[in-house]
Design a protein around this motif. Structure first.
Motif, PDB file in Angstrom:
ATOM      1  N   ILE A 234     -15.886  70.930   0.341  1.00  0.00           N
ATOM      2  CA  ILE A 234     -16.643  72.184   0.294  1.00  0.00           C
ATOM      3  C   ILE A 234     -17.279  72.408   1.657  1.00  0.00           C
ATOM      4  O   ILE A 234     -18.062  71.583   2.135  1.00  0.00           O
ATOM      5  CB  ILE A 234     -17.727  72.149  -0.794  1.00  0.00           C
ATOM      6  N   SER A 235     -16.931  73.525   2.280  1.00  0.00           N
ATOM      7  CA  SER A 235     -17.527  73.916   3.559  1.00  0.00           C
ATOM      8  C   SER A 235     -18.704  74.833   3.248  1.00  0.00           C
ATOM      9  O   SER A 235     -18.528  75.966   2.791  1.00  0.00           O
ATOM     10  CB  SER A 235     -16.491  74.638   4.435  1.00  0.00           C
ATOM     11  N   VAL A 236     -19.919  74.340   3.494  1.00  0.00           N
ATOM     12  CA  VAL A 236     -21.113  75.033   3.017  1.00  0.00           C
ATOM     13  C   VAL A 236     -22.298  74.665   3.888  1.00  0.00           C
ATOM     14  O   VAL A 236     -22.355  73.571   4.452  1.00  0.00           O
ATOM     15  CB  VAL A 236     -21.362  74.664   1.528  1.00  0.00           C
ATOM     16  N   GLY A 237     -23.247  75.588   4.011  1.00  0.00           N
ATOM     17  CA  GLY A 237     -24.417  75.358   4.844  1.00  0.00           C
ATOM     18  C   GLY A 237     -25.577  74.773   4.067  1.00  0.00           C
ATOM     19  O   GLY A 237     -25.848  75.161   2.925  1.00  0.00           O
ATOM     20  N   GLU A 238     -26.288  73.855   4.682  1.00  0.00           N
ATOM     21  CA  GLU A 238     -27.438  73.220   4.028  1.00  0.00           C
ATOM     22  C   GLU A 238     -28.513  74.266   3.744  1.00  0.00           C
ATOM     23  O   GLU A 238     -28.879  75.065   4.605  1.00  0.00           O
ATOM     24  CB  GLU A 238     -27.995  72.117   4.924  1.00  0.00           C
ATOM     25  N   TYR A 261     -16.281  66.030  -1.150  1.00  0.00           N
ATOM     26  CA  TYR A 261     -16.875  65.898   0.177  1.00  0.00           C
ATOM     27  C   TYR A 261     -17.508  67.235   0.545  1.00  0.00           C
ATOM     28  O   TYR A 261     -16.973  68.291   0.219  1.00  0.00           O
ATOM     29  CB  TYR A 261     -15.817  65.510   1.220  1.00  0.00           C
ATOM     30  N   ARG A 262     -18.652  67.193   1.242  1.00  0.00           N
ATOM     31  CA  ARG A 262     -19.403  68.416   1.559  1.00  0.00           C
ATOM     32  C   ARG A 262     -19.898  68.382   2.993  1.00  0.00           C
ATOM     33  O   ARG A 262     -20.521  67.415   3.423  1.00  0.00           O
ATOM     34  CB  ARG A 262     -20.598  68.566   0.619  1.00  0.00           C
ATOM     35  N   THR A 263     -19.661  69.487   3.726  1.00  0.00           N
ATOM     36  CA  THR A 263     -20.108  69.524   5.116  1.00  0.00           C
ATOM     37  C   THR A 263     -21.624  69.608   5.225  1.00  0.00           C
ATOM     38  O   THR A 263     -22.200  69.153   6.212  1.00  0.00           O
ATOM     39  CB  THR A 263     -19.473  70.709   5.863  1.00  0.00           C
ATOM     40  N   ASP A 264     -22.312  70.204   4.221  1.00  0.00           N
ATOM     41  CA  ASP A 264     -23.768  70.301   4.322  1.00  0.00           C
ATOM     42  C   ASP A 264     -24.425  68.935   4.246  1.00  0.00           C
ATOM     43  O   ASP A 264     -25.493  68.717   4.835  1.00  0.00           O
ATOM     44  CB  ASP A 264     -24.330  71.239   3.244  1.00  0.00           C
ATOM     45  N   LEU A 265     -23.801  68.011   3.556  1.00  0.00           N
ATOM     46  CA  LEU A 265     -24.347  66.665   3.411  1.00  0.00           C
ATOM     47  C   LEU A 265     -23.738  65.664   4.377  1.00  0.00           C
ATOM     48  O   LEU A 265     -24.398  64.692   4.761  1.00  0.00           O
ATOM     49  CB  LEU A 265     -24.124  66.158   1.981  1.00  0.00           C
ATOM     50  N   GLN A 266     -22.470  65.888   4.785  1.00  0.00           N
ATOM     51  CA  GLN A 266     -21.728  64.858   5.520  1.00  0.00           C
ATOM     52  C   GLN A 266     -21.219  65.305   6.882  1.00  0.00           C
ATOM     53  O   GLN A 266     -20.566  64.529   7.572  1.00  0.00           O
ATOM     54  CB  GLN A 266     -20.556  64.385   4.653  1.00  0.00           C
ATOM     55  N   VAL A 282     -16.254  60.617   7.488  1.00  0.00           N
ATOM     56  CA  VAL A 282     -17.277  61.647   7.579  1.00  0.00           C
ATOM     57  C   VAL A 282     -18.190  61.357   8.752  1.00  0.00           C
ATOM     58  O   VAL A 282     -18.326  60.213   9.197  1.00  0.00           O
ATOM     59  CB  VAL A 282     -18.095  61.750   6.275  1.00  0.00           C
ATOM     60  N   GLN A 283     -18.843  62.398   9.241  1.00  0.00           N
ATOM     61  CA  GLN A 283     -19.699  62.267  10.407  1.00  0.00           C
ATOM     62  C   GLN A 283     -20.990  61.532  10.097  1.00  0.00           C
ATOM     63  O   GLN A 283     -21.553  60.836  10.938  1.00  0.00           O
ATOM     64  CB  GLN A 283     -20.008  63.669  10.954  1.00  0.00           C
ATOM     65  N   LYS A 284     -21.499  61.687   8.866  1.00  0.00           N
ATOM     66  CA  LYS A 284     -22.783  61.098   8.500  1.00  0.00           C
ATOM     67  C   LYS A 284     -22.856  60.932   6.978  1.00  0.00           C
ATOM     68  O   LYS A 284     -22.041  61.492   6.235  1.00  0.00           O
ATOM     69  CB  LYS A 284     -23.936  61.987   8.978  1.00  0.00           C
ATOM     70  N   ASN A 285     -23.805  60.158   6.521  1.00  0.00           N
ATOM     71  CA  ASN A 285     -24.113  60.030   5.093  1.00  0.00           C
ATOM     72  C   ASN A 285     -22.887  59.667   4.261  1.00  0.00           C
ATOM     73  O   ASN A 285     -22.609  60.283   3.222  1.00  0.00           O
ATOM     74  CB  ASN A 285     -24.730  61.316   4.550  1.00  0.00           C
ATOM     75  N   ALA A 286     -22.170  58.638   4.679  1.00  0.00           N
ATOM     76  CA  ALA A 286     -20.933  58.280   3.987  1.00  0.00           C
ATOM     77  C   ALA A 286     -21.166  57.948   2.517  1.00  0.00           C
ATOM     78  O   ALA A 286     -20.316  58.226   1.676  1.00  0.00           O
ATOM     79  CB  ALA A 286     -20.267  57.096   4.690  1.00  0.00           C
ATOM     80  N   GLY A 287     -22.330  57.393   2.189  1.00  0.00           N
ATOM     81  CA  GLY A 287     -22.553  56.976   0.816  1.00  0.00           C
ATOM     82  C   GLY A 287     -23.374  57.938  -0.014  1.00  0.00           C
ATOM     83  O   GLY A 287     -23.742  57.618  -1.142  1.00  0.00           O
ATOM     84  N   VAL A 288     -23.648  59.129   0.509  1.00  0.00           N
ATOM     85  CA  VAL A 288     -24.514  60.062  -0.215  1.00  0.00           C
ATOM     86  C   VAL A 288     -23.804  60.593  -1.460  1.00  0.00           C
ATOM     87  O   VAL A 288     -22.607  60.873  -1.432  1.00  0.00           O
ATOM     88  CB  VAL A 288     -24.929  61.233   0.701  1.00  0.00           C
ATOM     89  N   PRO A 289     -24.508  60.727  -2.600  1.00  0.00           N
ATOM     90  CA  PRO A 289     -23.889  61.353  -3.777  1.00  0.00           C
ATOM     91  C   PRO A 289     -23.624  62.836  -3.491  1.00  0.00           C
ATOM     92  O   PRO A 289     -24.546  63.567  -3.130  1.00  0.00           O
ATOM     93  CB  PRO A 289     -24.954  61.177  -4.877  1.00  0.00           C
ATOM     94  N   THR A 290     -22.395  63.257  -3.624  1.00  0.00           N
ATOM     95  CA  THR A 290     -22.036  64.641  -3.302  1.00  0.00           C
ATOM     96  C   THR A 290     -21.902  65.535  -4.526  1.00  0.00           C
ATOM     97  O   THR A 290     -21.893  66.747  -4.402  1.00  0.00           O
ATOM     98  CB  THR A 290     -20.700  64.685  -2.535  1.00  0.00           C
ATOM     99  N   ASN A 291     -21.805  64.931  -5.714  1.00  0.00           N
ATOM    100  CA  ASN A 291     -21.707  65.734  -6.933  1.00  0.00           C
ATOM    101  C   ASN A 291     -22.274  64.933  -8.103  1.00  0.00           C
ATOM    102  O   ASN A 291     -21.566  64.617  -9.057  1.00  0.00           O
ATOM    103  CB  ASN A 291     -20.260  66.138  -7.213  1.00  0.00           C
TER     104      ASN A 291
END
Length: 346
Positions: A234-238, A261-266, A282-291
């Motif tokens: 998902i390409s989306v803005g924070e 995977y989400r660009t706003d989070l990763q 991913v650029q950042k937050n590899a382990g963040v819950p995305t959904n």
């Protein structure tokens, strides 16, 4: 006026290293190894941009907003791109076409595609201007058209017909590399999805670029069942003003057991295929819950008759009793046209 516009664009491009090359802003991987396909989902905030690299050839799909032009140029430079075999504007909205002017002013292109050849906005006119400065004309592909990017094949699946809604005019592309596949949907909404289903388009793909930044107007259940992806991007803005991605869409992706995977989070997201399997960086937050799931189901839900929002019964934002309607379960609330409260996240 044209001289001033060119000077402004040149200044933006000159600042591109600062815009995209600072600490923590680099892409998660370099150019693809020989015999590999890379799909870069570039973090352009509440917009869309993707770069495909394979066998020394490249395709850029959308470029984000006008303000993202220098970021995209810098990203291409970081990947060692020196020319673009294909530039695709999925549709004429500014958050897709706006940032293509920079790449077209800096990199020679072979083919430039869009669903329309005229659209009365400054962003689209600049897209046309830099295309024509290369001696090229924008062409509009049709369903069934194919081409190659290195050893990967690209097939046009939509739009299946003419639409008044610009989102539904989005060029939909299927990318195949070996046994792996990717689907790019632009901002195509349910009507366009239904028409592709009716036409029998080959929609199944391993990776789905979720339509319209995760809006509930896209990624319908019938469409998602046909695509049957293992992964979604998902390409989306924070913190965007649209509430994207919508909970209804995220719920459908959870129901289908899709890894998101989400660009706003990763940040920037890169999918690499060897023709048999796909890996992600991913650029950042590899382990963040995305959904994540929204917690245990309540035994009932309270809807606000006026706002058409439904809540958990313990939510601090419940409406006055005279404005309440009770639902036995979450599904009943959604089917009645109510949307989940952003506070209690029912």
């Amino acid at each position: 006026m044209r001289i001033i516009e060119n000077l402004i664009l040149a200044l933006l491009l000159a600042l591109s290293t600062t815009a995209c090359g600072g600490e923590g802003q680099s892409a998660p991987s370099a150019a693809p190894a020989e015999g590999a396909l890379e799909v870069h989902y570039i973090d352009v905030g509440q917009a869309d941009s993707a770069l495909i690299l394979c066998g020394g050839e490249s395709m850029l799909i959308d470029g984000g907003n006008v303000a993202d032009s220098s970021l995209v140029v810098s990203y291409l430079a970081d990947q060692g791109v020196d020319s673009l075999d294909y530039v695709v504007c999925t549709h004429a909205h500014e958050d897709h076409v706006g940032g293509l002017s920079g790449p077209l002013s800096q990199y020679p292109a072979e083919h430039v595609l869009a669903p329309v050849t005229e659209y009365d906005t400054k962003a689209f006119q600049n897209f046309l201007k830099y295309t024509r400065q290369q001696g090229l004309e924008v062409t509009s592909p049709s369903p069934g058209d194919t081409w190659t990017v290195g050893d990967a094949s690209v097939t046009v699946l939509g739009p299946q017909k003419a639409y008044e809604d610009t989102n539904n005019t989005s060029i939909v592309l299927r990318l195949d590399y070996g046994e792996t596949s990717f689907l790019f949907t632009g901002d195509a909404e349910r009507d366009a999805e239904a028409d592709m289903l009716e036409a029998g388009a080959a929609l199944q793909a391993d990776v789905l670029k979720v339509g319209h930044h995760g809006s509930n107007t896209s990624t319908s259940y019938p469409f998602l069942r046909e695509v049957a992806p293992e992964y979604a991007v998902i390409s989306v803005g924070e913190g965007n003003d649209y509430g994207h991605p919508h909970e209804e869409t995220m719920s459908r992706l959870r129901d289908a057991d899709v890894t998101v995977y989400r660009t706003d989070l990763q940040g920037h997201i890169v999918a690499t295929s060897d023709g048999e399997s796909i890996s992600f960086a991913v650029q950042k937050n590899a382990g963040v819950p995305t959904n994540p799931t929204q917690g245990a189901q309540a035994d009932h839900y309270i809807g606000n008759i006026n706002s058409k929002v439904f809540h958990r019964p313990d939510c601090s934002g419940l409406p006055a009793e005279r404005n309440q309607v009770e639902f036995a379960n979450r599904t009943d609330a959604v089917n009645a046209g109510y949307t989940p409260c952003g506070r209690c996240k029912p």
